[in-house]
Design a protein around this motif. Structure first.
Motif, PDB file in Angstrom:
ATOM      1  N   ARG A 305     -35.406  71.912 -23.147  1.00  0.00           N
ATOM      2  CA  ARG A 305     -34.376  72.718 -22.927  1.00  0.00           C
ATOM      3  C   ARG A 305     -34.414  73.542 -21.592  1.00  0.00           C
ATOM      4  O   ARG A 305     -32.994  73.378 -21.227  1.00  0.00           O
ATOM      5  CB  ARG A 305     -34.190  73.920 -24.098  1.00  0.00           C
ATOM      6  CG  ARG A 305     -34.044  73.179 -25.581  1.00  0.00           C
ATOM      7  CD  ARG A 305     -34.267  74.338 -26.614  1.00  0.00           C
ATOM      8  NE  ARG A 305     -34.089  73.752 -28.018  1.00  0.00           N
ATOM      9  CZ  ARG A 305     -34.554  74.236 -29.085  1.00  0.00           C
ATOM     10  NH1 ARG A 305     -34.994  75.345 -29.117  1.00  0.00           N
ATOM     11  NH2 ARG A 305     -34.236  73.654 -30.122  1.00  0.00           N
ATOM     12  N   ALA A 306     -35.262  73.915 -21.148  1.00  0.00           N
ATOM     13  CA  ALA A 306     -35.458  74.567 -19.947  1.00  0.00           C
ATOM     14  C   ALA A 306     -34.996  73.638 -18.732  1.00  0.00           C
ATOM     15  O   ALA A 306     -34.362  73.922 -17.710  1.00  0.00           O
ATOM     16  CB  ALA A 306     -36.872  75.117 -19.609  1.00  0.00           C
ATOM     17  N   ALA A 307     -35.571  72.424 -18.918  1.00  0.00           N
ATOM     18  CA  ALA A 307     -35.214  71.246 -17.764  1.00  0.00           C
ATOM     19  C   ALA A 307     -33.895  70.872 -17.873  1.00  0.00           C
ATOM     20  O   ALA A 307     -33.203  70.829 -16.498  1.00  0.00           O
ATOM     21  CB  ALA A 307     -36.082  70.056 -17.753  1.00  0.00           C
ATOM     22  N   VAL A 308     -32.965  70.852 -19.038  1.00  0.00           N
ATOM     23  CA  VAL A 308     -31.517  70.522 -18.998  1.00  0.00           C
ATOM     24  C   VAL A 308     -30.697  71.727 -18.466  1.00  0.00           C
ATOM     25  O   VAL A 308     -29.692  71.414 -17.788  1.00  0.00           O
ATOM     26  CB  VAL A 308     -31.288  70.133 -20.616  1.00  0.00           C
ATOM     27  CG1 VAL A 308     -29.831  70.064 -20.714  1.00  0.00           C
ATOM     28  CG2 VAL A 308     -31.961  69.106 -21.212  1.00  0.00           C
ATOM     29  N   ALA A 309     -31.241  73.040 -18.777  1.00  0.00           N
ATOM     30  CA  ALA A 309     -30.553  74.161 -18.361  1.00  0.00           C
ATOM     31  C   ALA A 309     -30.603  74.174 -16.752  1.00  0.00           C
ATOM     32  O   ALA A 309     -29.547  74.727 -16.239  1.00  0.00           O
ATOM     33  CB  ALA A 309     -31.144  75.257 -18.836  1.00  0.00           C
ATOM     34  N   ALA A 310     -31.631  73.934 -16.244  1.00  0.00           N
ATOM     35  CA  ALA A 310     -31.958  73.945 -14.889  1.00  0.00           C
ATOM     36  C   ALA A 310     -31.318  72.495 -14.180  1.00  0.00           C
ATOM     37  O   ALA A 310     -31.489  72.601 -12.752  1.00  0.00           O
ATOM     38  CB  ALA A 310     -33.417  74.095 -14.558  1.00  0.00           C
ATOM     39  N   GLY A 311     -30.823  71.663 -14.764  1.00  0.00           N
ATOM     40  CA  GLY A 311     -30.647  70.363 -14.146  1.00  0.00           C
ATOM     41  C   GLY A 311     -31.706  69.858 -13.372  1.00  0.00           C
ATOM     42  O   GLY A 311     -31.525  68.975 -12.456  1.00  0.00           O
ATOM     43  N   LEU A 409     -46.946  56.800 -15.335  1.00  0.00           N
ATOM     44  CA  LEU A 409     -45.645  57.002 -15.906  1.00  0.00           C
ATOM     45  C   LEU A 409     -44.975  56.655 -17.165  1.00  0.00           C
ATOM     46  O   LEU A 409     -44.084  57.002 -17.699  1.00  0.00           O
ATOM     47  CB  LEU A 409     -44.585  56.194 -14.533  1.00  0.00           C
ATOM     48  CG  LEU A 409     -44.499  56.498 -13.287  1.00  0.00           C
ATOM     49  CD1 LEU A 409     -44.110  55.676 -12.325  1.00  0.00           C
ATOM     50  CD2 LEU A 409     -43.465  57.931 -13.346  1.00  0.00           C
ATOM     51  N   SER A 410     -45.766  55.691 -17.632  1.00  0.00           N
ATOM     52  CA  SER A 410     -45.358  55.216 -18.862  1.00  0.00           C
ATOM     53  C   SER A 410     -45.201  56.121 -20.350  1.00  0.00           C
ATOM     54  O   SER A 410     -44.608  55.872 -20.991  1.00  0.00           O
ATOM     55  CB  SER A 410     -46.291  54.134 -19.580  1.00  0.00           C
ATOM     56  OG  SER A 410     -47.702  54.423 -19.664  1.00  0.00           O
ATOM     57  N   SER A 411     -46.105  57.286 -19.881  1.00  0.00           N
ATOM     58  CA  SER A 411     -46.003  58.107 -21.023  1.00  0.00           C
ATOM     59  C   SER A 411     -45.573  59.650 -20.686  1.00  0.00           C
ATOM     60  O   SER A 411     -45.588  60.557 -21.409  1.00  0.00           O
ATOM     61  CB  SER A 411     -47.415  58.411 -21.516  1.00  0.00           C
ATOM     62  OG  SER A 411     -48.273  58.760 -20.623  1.00  0.00           O
ATOM     63  N   THR A 412     -44.856  59.489 -19.313  1.00  0.00           N
ATOM     64  CA  THR A 412     -44.274  60.899 -18.773  1.00  0.00           C
ATOM     65  C   THR A 412     -42.781  60.930 -19.077  1.00  0.00           C
ATOM     66  O   THR A 412     -41.921  60.057 -18.509  1.00  0.00           O
ATOM     67  CB  THR A 412     -44.728  60.902 -17.378  1.00  0.00           C
ATOM     68  OG1 THR A 412     -46.005  60.786 -17.007  1.00  0.00           O
ATOM     69  CG2 THR A 412     -44.190  62.215 -16.970  1.00  0.00           C
ATOM     70  N   PRO A 413     -42.396  61.910 -19.735  1.00  0.00           N
ATOM     71  CA  PRO A 413     -41.102  61.861 -20.066  1.00  0.00           C
ATOM     72  C   PRO A 413     -40.148  62.748 -18.890  1.00  0.00           C
ATOM     73  O   PRO A 413     -40.824  63.187 -17.832  1.00  0.00           O
ATOM     74  CB  PRO A 413     -40.748  62.988 -21.142  1.00  0.00           C
ATOM     75  CG  PRO A 413     -41.877  63.946 -21.292  1.00  0.00           C
ATOM     76  CD  PRO A 413     -43.058  62.830 -20.538  1.00  0.00           C
ATOM     77  N   SER A 414     -38.820  62.489 -18.714  1.00  0.00           N
ATOM     78  CA  SER A 414     -38.208  62.610 -17.509  1.00  0.00           C
ATOM     79  C   SER A 414     -37.947  64.162 -17.275  1.00  0.00           C
ATOM     80  O   SER A 414     -37.330  64.456 -16.246  1.00  0.00           O
ATOM     81  CB  SER A 414     -36.748  62.103 -17.527  1.00  0.00           C
ATOM     82  OG  SER A 414     -35.908  62.472 -18.745  1.00  0.00           O
ATOM     83  N   PHE A 415     -38.404  64.969 -18.229  1.00  0.00           N
ATOM     84  CA  PHE A 415     -37.877  66.354 -17.988  1.00  0.00           C
ATOM     85  C   PHE A 415     -39.067  67.315 -17.683  1.00  0.00           C
ATOM     86  O   PHE A 415     -38.850  68.499 -17.357  1.00  0.00           O
ATOM     87  CB  PHE A 415     -37.509  67.083 -19.365  1.00  0.00           C
ATOM     88  CG  PHE A 415     -38.286  67.035 -20.580  1.00  0.00           C
ATOM     89  CD1 PHE A 415     -39.470  67.753 -20.681  1.00  0.00           C
ATOM     90  CD2 PHE A 415     -38.206  65.727 -21.562  1.00  0.00           C
ATOM     91  CE1 PHE A 415     -40.280  67.816 -21.685  1.00  0.00           C
ATOM     92  CE2 PHE A 415     -39.207  65.689 -22.499  1.00  0.00           C
ATOM     93  CZ  PHE A 415     -40.065  66.296 -22.807  1.00  0.00           C
ATOM     94  N   THR A 416     -40.483  66.681 -17.613  1.00  0.00           N
ATOM     95  CA  THR A 416     -41.378  67.407 -17.191  1.00  0.00           C
ATOM     96  C   THR A 416     -41.668  67.665 -15.776  1.00  0.00           C
ATOM     97  O   THR A 416     -41.058  66.838 -15.053  1.00  0.00           O
ATOM     98  CB  THR A 416     -42.682  66.894 -17.714  1.00  0.00           C
ATOM     99  OG1 THR A 416     -43.639  67.777 -17.454  1.00  0.00           O
ATOM    100  CG2 THR A 416     -43.111  65.516 -16.958  1.00  0.00           C
ATOM    101  N   GLU A 417     -42.106  68.639 -15.118  1.00  0.00           N
ATOM    102  CA  GLU A 417     -42.112  68.774 -13.673  1.00  0.00           C
ATOM    103  C   GLU A 417     -43.388  68.397 -13.247  1.00  0.00           C
ATOM    104  O   GLU A 417     -44.607  68.914 -13.653  1.00  0.00           O
ATOM    105  CB  GLU A 417     -42.168  70.354 -13.545  1.00  0.00           C
ATOM    106  CG  GLU A 417     -41.996  70.903 -12.030  1.00  0.00           C
ATOM    107  CD  GLU A 417     -40.838  70.121 -11.416  1.00  0.00           C
ATOM    108  OE1 GLU A 417     -41.170  69.119 -10.300  1.00  0.00           O
ATOM    109  OE2 GLU A 417     -39.335  70.546 -11.426  1.00  0.00           O
TER     110      GLU A 417
END
Length: 977
Positions: A305-311, A409-417
């Motif tokens: 949610r935080a990643a979506v809010a921050a773009g 990369l195979s287990s890393t979601p797109s929203f984590t920093e």
């Protein structure tokens, strides 16, 4: 044998001493084609002598010859040869017109270590690749990559897309399982090392901890050091019937490379510059996420949610693999000389960035080839090449520790920093064992090579009469390189928490020396009979020393292995010597029937009995019916039938006859214990026998030529490791385990489709297929080469294909069954060259591989990690996401991981324009644009169907998160002075 050598060498040296001097006259002229355009680079040689030259850019030549000389032989690729009889007077300003040879019937092809024959009388299917085909269209990064798709009968695969090469080449099917699978490369008579030296990355990745025990470090192979731009032509001896004269090194075929030589005349210069870019050919894509999908994956919803809010939703695959790399290739060459001495010099540098940041390849090369005619009867040639290369290859491919870029990369979601903060600190990856951005930025994986190749060629006429010429031909040289691998893993890396910093540094020295001394006699008792007898001896020596140091607990900021808390060295050394001698007889009747017979005897320190000689015979017949007048005024312009038989060998793996000692530590005291693999003192070479038959013909006034070949290649006594009873104290033992067979066909078609004043179109179409079968196995079926029955593996068993892929399947009761085959159904290539409006040239190569399966674990890893781009699709409409569907099959069937890897590729396409400049110092300018690997049609589900993460041995076609392949576009400019 030692006494024989001691007698032969002084005798040959004594025979070289006489020097015959003749009065000289000058011969000059111009070589033209059918349209009165000059033929550049045509060979003009005095028959039965060492005297010769080549035409310049205007088609001119000049030659000083003895006054009593008889005949000039004029030849050029793509034209019919001519023989001109000269008188004793001076001949100047001749005008000689050559006819086109669309069928390449007058092309000269190697038939022995010091003999050759015109293709119209050749008894084998020998593939040739010209400099124009190799580097004149869309130059590839390395020599072996430039061969891809151009050799009928070859299966060529890229191990990965990492800069610096890494290619496996297989000629006419499986040659060996545990032995050498790659062809022998011979450059100007020098045997070239093509090994791959690992950098020790398995220490960090644990890639060999399960599955295939073979090294998976993704090293480059050393033939990539040779620049394609320096090569004049390549001949490929694909089977034993052609390569038998090379004996125990020829089972996997022989690639004979001739580099460019000097041309007599005014010194000419060429400067060429290529500028371009590389991009990823294909990216798999990111999985679109929703809050519900994040919850289903049990990922951190608040973080999402935080990643979506921050773009801050990232496409990490594109960020890591999506770089646009700049490429530069600069070459300077000069050629010239007198009637006595000619030279070719080149200085070049290639610098290419990869599609992953901080990766790239740099190759600097100097070459000097000199030919000197000491007398009219003695000629020597020198070849020298210095290469310095450096490749940064990053950290990719198979991995059991979760640390390589793709596996993380195979287990890393797109929203984590994953990006560093303002002070350069990288966050830990919550979803994988490593942060791939951090790994890309901080890991070093470099491979540096300094290489020197020197060769010498001697051609001396010992005796000459009107009907007989006796020559001594000597060839050989030195191939030396020093290789340094440097892998650095700083302690700040997420996955270095335990090791606290790792430095792995390797040093390898390799020395190859070889010589071939041949005595050749050509006797022509009549116009209808020619006999060529050759005999000689060979020797090859190989020394390799690799020291790999692995240091852990490296002091922060340090890279030296002595700045560490623990150091583990591993040294691997090999040394072997191979000796041989040979004799061969070739008879030509009416310039139509050619009979060849020969035998080579070899011994090697790698054999169980190092003093035992093994015989490798060969025999062939070629019958050109047209040259005998048969079939005149019929459909065929030229018709030939041929058959050939030959045997070649493959030395046992180094050390397989010995039981080794390995290091062990008991109570802190070092010592040696016996290895678990028992040596076999009776081990013998693998032996290959091959029968080949063919039919060649040309029609339509030689504008269409067809070559058909069928072969049956049998590999006897192939090497495997078998299990032995535990009571023996060993686990495995080397044995000659069985036989396998390859059968196949090769069809080649060459056509001059259009020949008009403004348009000329040449096309070549090749078709080839191979089928293998294990015909004998004296041990139980052996599983090797991949991940086991659950995920798919290779299995060697009697009565089955040598490249079959097996695994469990629904209804198999947990037993492994055949699921696919790595061997393609067939392959085809389409090479075209169109010249139009005189100055434009369009060339392109299309390569079609029909089926053939890969073992693909890339999709499995992204499914298990929840990141597959199609994870949430429902193609079968069963209301279960496709990603979950595929995961549910794990442990039930291995079929999803055995994937069809066929393709149609536009490998190369280029358009060039040639300016004919009348300026005083500039002879011509060539401009062009090209594309390489730019269009691919395939149903394969990963980056590229051409992949082999387990190296260039038997286990090709295995994929686990490779460095993706790239496509390239290049602008070319070349100026002739």
């Amino acid at each position: 044998m030692r006494k024989f050598k001691g007698f032969l060498m002084p005798m040959l040296l004594a025979l070289l001493c006489p020097v015959v001097l003749w009065a000289q006259v000058s011969v000059s002229g111009t070589i033209l084609d059918s349209k009165n355009s000059p033929v550049t680079g045509a060979s003009v040689r005095l028959r039965n002598s060492t005297i010769g030259t080549s035409t310049d850019a205007t088609g001119r030549f000049s030659l000083n010859i003895p006054s009593n000389s008889g005949q000039l032989e004029i030849s050029s690729v793509g034209f019919k040869s001519q023989t001109i009889t000269l008188g004793t007077i001076e001949v100047a300003n001749m005008s000689i017109k050559l006819e086109e040879d669309a069928g390449k019937l007058d092309e000269v092809v190697v038939t022995g270590l010091a003999t050759n024959v015109k293709r119209r009388n050749l008894a084998n299917a020998v593939a040739t690749v010209s400099s124009k085909e190799l580097a004149g269209t869309a130059p590839a990064q390395t020599l072996d990559a430039a061969l891809n798709g151009k050799i009928p009968g070859a299966y060529i695969n890229s191990n990965s897309g990492a800069p610096g090469g890494g290619i496996s080449v297989r000629l006419r099917g499986v040659t060996s399982i545990f032995g050498n699978t790659q062809p022998l490369y011979v450059v100007d008579g020098v045997f070239i090392d093509n090994s791959s030296t690992p950098a020790g990355l398995n220490t960090v990745t644990q890639a060999a901890a399960a599955g295939n025990p073979a090294n998976q470090d993704n090293p480059s192979n050393r033939i990539s050091d040779i620049r394609p731009e320096d090569i004049e032509s390549i001949e490929i001896l694909k089977g034993a019937s052609a390569s038998a004269i090379y004996g125990s090194k020829a089972a996997a075929g022989v690639v004979i490379i001739a580099t460019k030589r000097g041309k007599q005349g005014v010194t000419r210069f060429n400067i060429s510059q290529d500028l371009g870019f590389v991009k990823p050919r294909k990216l798999l894509g990111a999985r679109p996420l929703t809050e519900q999908r994040v919850i289903d994956q049990e990922w951190n919803v608040e973080e999402y949610r935080a990643a979506v809010a921050a773009g801050k939703i990232y496409d990490y695959e594109k960020e890591i693999y999506g770089e646009t790399g700049f490429t530069r290739n600069t070459n300077f060459s000069m050629t010239g000389g007198s009637d006595k001495t000619t030279f070719y010099f080149s200085a070049a540098q290639k610098d290419e960035e990869g599609i992953v940041k901080y990766t790239g390849y740099r190759n600097s090369s100097l070459r000097l080839n000199v030919d000197h005619r000491i007398t009219d009867n003695i000629k020597v040639g020198f070849t020298s090449n210095y290469i310095n290369s450096s490749s940064d290859r990053s950290l990719t491919q198979n991995d059991n520790a979760g640390v390589t870029l793709g596996v993380a990369l195979s287990s890393t979601p797109s929203f984590t920093e994953l990006h560093p903060n303002s002070v350069g600190e990288y966050p830990d990856n919550r979803y994988a064992a490593s942060n791939p951005i951090q790994t890309r930025d901080l890991v070093t994986n470099n491979e540096k090579v300094n290489r020197f190749i020197f060769g010498i060629n001697l051609d001396a006429i010992l005796y000459k009469s009107p009907k007989s010429v006796t020559r001594v031909v000597g060839r050989g040289g030195v191939d030396y390189y020093g290789l340094k691998t440097n892998a650095q893993f700083p302690s700040t890396l997420q996955f270095q928490e335990v090791a606290k910093g790792t430095s792995i540094q390797g040093f390898a020295n390799n020395l190859n020396t070889n010589y071939i001394i041949s005595l050749v006699n050509n006797w022509n008792p009549s116009d209808n009979l020619g006999l060529t007898t050759s005999l000689g001896m060979t020797q090859e020596k190989h020394e390799f020393d690799n020291l790999l140091n692995t240091a852990t607990q490296v002091i922060s900021g340090q890279t030296n292995v002595d700045q560490a808390g623990a150091l583990t060295p591993v040294q691997f050394r090999t040394k072997n010597k191979d000796d041989g001698f040979f004799i061969q007889e070739e008879a030509t009747l009416h310039d139509a029937i050619t009979l060849t017979g020969g035998v080579r005897f070899d011994k090697s320190t790698n054999n169980g009995d190092p003093d035992k000689y093994y015989a490798y015979p060969k025999a062939s017949v070629s019958w050109n019916l047209s040259r005998l007048g048969l079939g005149e005024n019929n459909l065929f312009d030229n018709l030939k039938v041929r058959a050939a038989y030959g045997e070649a060998g493959n030395f046992p793996a180094y050390g397989s006859k010995f039981t080794a000692f390995i290091i062990n530590n008991i109570d802190g005291l070092p010592g040696s214990i016996v290895d678990r693999i028992r040596g076999n003192a009776a081990i013998e070479p693998e032996r290959q026998t091959e029968f080949e038959a063919g039919l060649d013909f040309t029609i339509l006034n030689n504008r269409l030529s067809v070559e058909f070949s069928w072969y049956n290649k049998v590999v006897k006594d192939f090497l495997l490791q078998r299990t032995v009873p535990p009571s023996s104290g060993f686990a495995l033992e080397w044995v000659n385990a069985g036989d396998l067979r390859n059968r196949g066909i090769e069809i080649g078609l060459n056509a001059l489709v259009i020949s008009k004043p403004n348009v000329k179109w040449n096309t070549t179409v090749n078709f080839w297929k191979n089928r293998s079968e294990v015909t004998k196995l004296v041990i139980p079926p052996t599983v090797l080469g991949a991940f086991g029955n659950t995920l798919g593996t290779f299995r060697i068993e009697e009565g089955a294909s040598a490249t079959q892929i097996v695994g469990i399947d629904e209804g198999s009761g947990g037993l492994a069954v055949k699921l696919g085959d790595q061997e393609p159904d067939f392959q085809m290539n389409f090479w075209n060259e169109v010249n139009f409006f005189k100055n434009f040239t369009l060339r392109f190569l299309i390569h079609w591989k029909q089926r053939g399966d890969n073992l693909n674990l890339t999709e499995l890893l992204t499914d298990l990690g929840g990141t597959s781009h199609d994870y949430d699709d429902d193609k079968n409409a069963n209301r279960i996401p496709d990603g979950i569907d595929r995961i549910n099959q794990l442990g039930v069937t291995a079929r999803p991981f055995v994937q069809e890897a066929g393709y149609v590729k536009l490998r190369e396409i280029a358009l060039y324009y040639n300016f004919k400049v009348g300026w005083k110092n500039i002879r011509g300018i060539r401009l062009g644009v090209s594309a390489n690997n730019y269009a691919v049609h395939t149903d394969y589900k990963s980056y590229d169907p051409e992949v082999s993460n387990f190296g260039s041995g038997f286990s090709t076609g295995v994929e686990v998160m490779p460095y993706p392949s790239s496509k390239r576009a290049t602008f070319h400019i070349s100026v002739d002075f």
